[in-house]
Design a protein around this motif. Structure first.
Motif, mmCIF file in Angstrom:
data_model
loop_
_atom_site.group_PDB
_atom_site.id
_atom_site.type_symbol
_atom_site.label_atom_id
_atom_site.label_comp_id
_atom_site.label_asym_id
_atom_site.label_seq_id
_atom_site.Cartn_x
_atom_site.Cartn_y
_atom_site.Cartn_z
ATOM 1 N N ASP A 26 41.314 64.247 129.872
ATOM 2 C CA ASP A 26 41.565 63.932 128.466
ATOM 3 C C ASP A 26 41.516 62.424 128.240
ATOM 4 O O ASP A 26 42.175 61.646 128.917
ATOM 5 C CB ASP A 26 42.930 64.484 128.050
ATOM 6 N N LEU A 27 40.730 62.000 127.274
ATOM 7 C CA LEU A 27 40.496 60.582 127.014
ATOM 8 C C LEU A 27 41.669 59.910 126.296
ATOM 9 O O LEU A 27 41.964 58.749 126.541
ATOM 10 C CB LEU A 27 39.222 60.439 126.161
ATOM 11 N N PHE A 28 42.355 60.633 125.429
ATOM 12 C CA PHE A 28 43.356 60.019 124.557
ATOM 13 C C PHE A 28 44.694 59.797 125.267
ATOM 14 O O PHE A 28 45.149 60.619 126.032
ATOM 15 C CB PHE A 28 43.568 60.873 123.312
ATOM 16 N N THR A 29 45.318 58.640 124.990
ATOM 17 C CA THR A 29 46.587 58.304 125.637
ATOM 18 C C THR A 29 47.742 58.217 124.651
ATOM 19 O O THR A 29 48.878 58.024 125.057
ATOM 20 C CB THR A 29 46.487 56.950 126.363
ATOM 21 N N TRP A 30 47.467 58.320 123.364
ATOM 22 C CA TRP A 30 48.523 58.187 122.351
ATOM 23 C C TRP A 30 48.310 59.220 121.266
ATOM 24 O O TRP A 30 47.172 59.560 120.920
ATOM 25 C CB TRP A 30 48.494 56.787 121.736
ATOM 26 N N CYS A 31 49.435 59.710 120.719
ATOM 27 C CA CYS A 31 49.391 60.671 119.616
ATOM 28 C C CYS A 31 50.508 60.326 118.647
ATOM 29 O O CYS A 31 51.617 59.997 119.055
ATOM 30 C CB CYS A 31 49.577 62.086 120.155
ATOM 31 N N ASN A 32 50.222 60.392 117.351
ATOM 32 C CA ASN A 32 51.257 60.060 116.364
ATOM 33 C C ASN A 32 52.233 61.215 116.132
ATOM 34 O O ASN A 32 53.171 61.088 115.348
ATOM 35 C CB ASN A 32 50.626 59.633 115.039
ATOM 36 N N ARG A 33 52.010 62.334 116.791
ATOM 37 C CA ARG A 33 52.912 63.506 116.767
ATOM 38 C C ARG A 33 53.066 64.141 115.383
ATOM 39 O O ARG A 33 54.091 64.728 115.073
ATOM 40 C CB ARG A 33 54.281 63.156 117.335
ATOM 41 N N ARG A 34 52.090 63.981 114.560
ATOM 42 C CA ARG A 34 52.116 64.658 113.251
ATOM 43 C C ARG A 34 51.383 65.983 113.381
ATOM 44 O O ARG A 34 50.802 66.299 114.407
ATOM 45 C CB ARG A 34 51.488 63.763 112.194
ATOM 46 N N LYS A 35 51.398 66.742 112.324
ATOM 47 C CA LYS A 35 50.806 68.073 112.380
ATOM 48 C C LYS A 35 49.558 68.155 111.501
ATOM 49 O O LYS A 35 49.367 67.361 110.598
ATOM 50 C CB LYS A 35 51.833 69.108 111.938
ATOM 51 N N ASN A 36 48.754 69.154 111.814
ATOM 52 C CA ASN A 36 47.560 69.514 111.050
ATOM 53 C C ASN A 36 46.613 68.334 110.862
ATOM 54 O O ASN A 36 46.261 67.662 111.802
ATOM 55 C CB ASN A 36 47.953 70.156 109.722
ATOM 56 N N ASN A 37 46.226 68.062 109.608
ATOM 57 C CA ASN A 37 45.236 67.022 109.327
ATOM 58 C C ASN A 37 45.775 65.607 109.489
ATOM 59 O O ASN A 37 45.001 64.646 109.465
ATOM 60 C CB ASN A 37 44.677 67.190 107.910
ATOM 61 N N ASP A 38 47.086 65.443 109.621
ATOM 62 C CA ASP A 38 47.679 64.109 109.754
ATOM 63 C C ASP A 38 47.763 63.638 111.204
ATOM 64 O O ASP A 38 48.147 62.510 111.474
ATOM 65 C CB ASP A 38 49.097 64.093 109.153
ATOM 66 N N ILE A 39 47.397 64.507 112.139
ATOM 67 C CA ILE A 39 47.523 64.146 113.548
ATOM 68 C C ILE A 39 46.420 63.159 113.938
ATOM 69 O O ILE A 39 45.278 63.278 113.513
ATOM 70 C CB ILE A 39 47.507 65.386 114.467
ATOM 71 N N ILE A 40 46.804 62.155 114.734
ATOM 72 C CA ILE A 40 45.854 61.140 115.199
ATOM 73 C C ILE A 40 46.004 60.991 116.705
ATOM 74 O O ILE A 40 47.112 60.876 117.214
ATOM 75 C CB ILE A 40 46.124 59.772 114.525
ATOM 76 N N PHE A 41 44.885 61.013 117.405
ATOM 77 C CA PHE A 41 44.836 60.737 118.833
ATOM 78 C C PHE A 41 44.016 59.476 119.033
ATOM 79 O O PHE A 41 42.978 59.299 118.400
ATOM 80 C CB PHE A 41 44.175 61.886 119.601
ATOM 81 N N GLU A 42 44.475 58.580 119.920
ATOM 82 C CA GLU A 42 43.757 57.343 120.218
ATOM 83 C C GLU A 42 43.836 57.061 121.717
ATOM 84 O O GLU A 42 44.751 57.512 122.393
ATOM 85 C CB GLU A 42 44.377 56.141 119.484
ATOM 86 N N ARG A 43 42.922 56.273 122.210
ATOM 87 C CA ARG A 43 43.012 55.777 123.586
ATOM 88 C C ARG A 43 43.487 54.334 123.505
ATOM 89 O O ARG A 43 42.710 53.410 123.312
ATOM 90 C CB ARG A 43 41.672 55.851 124.300
ATOM 91 N N LEU A 44 44.800 54.146 123.636
ATOM 92 C CA LEU A 44 45.398 52.818 123.541
ATOM 93 C C LEU A 44 45.661 52.225 124.921
ATOM 94 O O LEU A 44 45.571 51.015 125.100
ATOM 95 C CB LEU A 44 46.720 52.874 122.770
ATOM 96 N N ASP A 45 46.016 53.065 125.872
ATOM 97 C CA ASP A 45 46.413 52.604 127.208
ATOM 98 C C ASP A 45 45.222 52.724 128.154
ATOM 99 O O ASP A 45 44.502 53.710 128.122
ATOM 100 C CB ASP A 45 47.584 53.438 127.718
ATOM 101 N N ARG A 46 45.060 51.703 128.967
ATOM 102 C CA ARG A 46 43.931 51.684 129.894
ATOM 103 C C ARG A 46 44.374 51.125 131.240
ATOM 104 O O ARG A 46 45.364 50.413 131.317
ATOM 105 C CB ARG A 46 42.800 50.818 129.338
ATOM 106 N N PHE A 47 43.604 51.440 132.249
ATOM 107 C CA PHE A 47 43.842 50.864 133.571
ATOM 108 C C PHE A 47 42.779 49.796 133.775
ATOM 109 O O PHE A 47 41.591 50.087 133.846
ATOM 110 C CB PHE A 47 43.737 51.941 134.656
ATOM 111 N N LEU A 48 43.224 48.535 133.831
ATOM 112 C CA LEU A 48 42.307 47.413 133.998
ATOM 113 C C LEU A 48 42.381 46.896 135.425
ATOM 114 O O LEU A 48 43.455 46.833 136.013
ATOM 115 C CB LEU A 48 42.665 46.286 133.025
#
Length: 153
Positions: A21-43
């Protein structure tokens, strides 16, 4: 964000891409308001990649956070997990909006840093943690205070 990217580029860090799974963050909302992002990375830098050519990064579950833990497998059967420890500095966009952020950043970048990359980043996080602490230490208390005030309406 530009200054942060400058540090990453000047330290010659690259993103060790993840499996799964690519995404590391979720705003924990439901339905159409949910957002997933890749904020955290291993550099890591090229020297590290040469030491651990078979390293694989994967994202664990969210558990009780809105961020996933990052797991780095150096070789089969040997895993290093980055777990919660002492409170760490987390760079946030709001820092760059402060008037003196660029001054602090430039001052740190122009210091004569004759240390290896991990120590340089450790020093940078310490400088930013102290600066951000002096700027935003009251912010959590204020947010909680106003949240209670709003709930009381």
């Amino acid at each position: 964000m530009s200054a942060f990217r400058t540090v990453i580029n000047s330290c010659m860090l690259s993103d060790l891409n993840c499996t799964g799974d690519l995404f590391t963050w979720c705003n924990r909302r439901k339905n159409n308001d949910i957002i997933f992002e890749r904020l955290d990375r291993f550099l890591c830098n090229n020297d590290w990649q040469l030491l651990y050519p078979a390293a694989e990064v994967s994202h664990l579950d969210f558990y009780s956070s809105d961020h996933r833990l990052i797991s780095v497998s150096l070789k089969k059967g040997c895993e290093v997990l980055f777990k919660k420890g002492p409170k760490r500095f987390m760079f946030e966009h709001k820092c760059m909006l402060e008037e003196d952020f660029h001054q602090v950043m430039n001052q740190w970048m122009h210091n004569d840093i004759n240390v290896d990359l991990p120590n340089a980043l450790f020093q940078f996080s310490g400088v930013m943690k102290n600066w951000a602490g002096s700027r935003f230490s009251d912010l959590s208390r204020k947010i909680e205070f106003f949240r209670k005030e709003l709930n009381g309406l």
